[in-house]
Design an enzyme around this catalytic site. Sequence first.
Site, PDB file in Angstrom:
ATOM      1  CG  ASP A   1      -2.566   2.621   6.346  1.00 38.62           C
ATOM      2  OD1 ASP A   1      -2.800   3.859   6.752  1.00 38.62           O
ATOM      3  OD2 ASP A   1      -2.762   2.427   4.984  1.00 38.62           O
TER       4      ASP A   1
ATOM      5  CG  ASP B   1      -1.736   1.314   1.505  1.00 33.08           C
ATOM      6  OD1 ASP B   1      -2.423   1.556   0.401  1.00 33.08           O
ATOM      7  OD2 ASP B   1      -1.766   1.793   2.352  1.00 33.08           O
TER       8      ASP B   1
ATOM      9  CG  ASP C   1      -1.844   7.975   0.383  1.00 33.56           C
ATOM     10  OD1 ASP C   1      -1.380   9.030   0.385  1.00 33.56           O
ATOM     11  OD2 ASP C   1      -1.996   7.294  -0.810  1.00 33.56           O
TER      12      ASP C   1
END
Length: 245
Positions: A195, A17, A19
Site C-alpha cells: 500500500d 505487506d 500495515d
Amino acid sequence: MQKPPVPELSETALFLDIDGTLVEHASHPDAVRVAPELAHILGDLNQKLDGAVAFVTGRNLAMVERLFGEIGLAAAGTFGIELMLGEERETGHEAAALVAPAFTALEEKFAAADGVYFEHKGPVLAIHTRAAPEALPAVIAQCRETLPLLPDGYRLVEGHAGVEFLPEGATKSAAIAWFMNRPPFRDRVPVFLGDDTSDEIGFEWTNQNGGVSVRVGPAKPTAARHVLETVPEVHDWLKQLARTS
C-alpha cells in the site's frame, strides 16, 4: 484500474505487506491488532500453497511474530534485512552501530514533538507521524539534512505518514527475489500486495517478472497494475483465493 484476478493456487507465490494491507494503520505501530480470522485465513492459504506465502514488511520479525503468532509463514522483515524461510535465517544488522549516533541526534531534535514516534530497527530508522501529520514537513526537512551523514548507499523513503532511512539492498524487491530463488516459491507466479511508497519497487519487480501487482488504497499513481481499495477488500480477496482448489 481493475481488481486482481484470483490466480491458480498451484502456480502462485503470495507476498503480503502488513500495515495498510492486511491490517489497518494505527496511530502507533504497537496499537495494531490482528483479527483471529485473518491469521486463520493466512494459515489456510499457506497450507494450500505448500508454504509459498510470505510477509514482506518494514516491521522486524519479532514484531511480526507478536502480531500473528506462530502460523508458519515465511517472512522478510525490516525490508528484507531479516529473512526467514523454514529453518533458514538471514540477518544484516552490521550497519546499526555506524548510524546510531546520527539517528540519536535526529531523534533528540523531535523530543518535544507530540505524536512523532521514532522506531529503531537496527540499521533502519522509521519515523512515524500518523498521529501528528502537521509535523511531517519538518521531519522530512531534518531527515534530508541527516542523509549525507550516513554511510554510502543509504536512502530516505518519504511516505504519506512518515519516513524511513534504509541501507543499500534493503528493498522489498530484493526480498521477493530472494524467496523466488528458493522452493517452494521457485517457478511460481509472484503476487504482491502492498500500500505504500516502499512497496512501489516491489510492484515494479513483480511486473518485470510476469507477476500480479496489487496496490491497496484509494486511486493514486502507482506501478501496480491492480487495486483493492480497502483492507476489508484484501480480506475478501484472500478468502476467495483460499476457496479455490
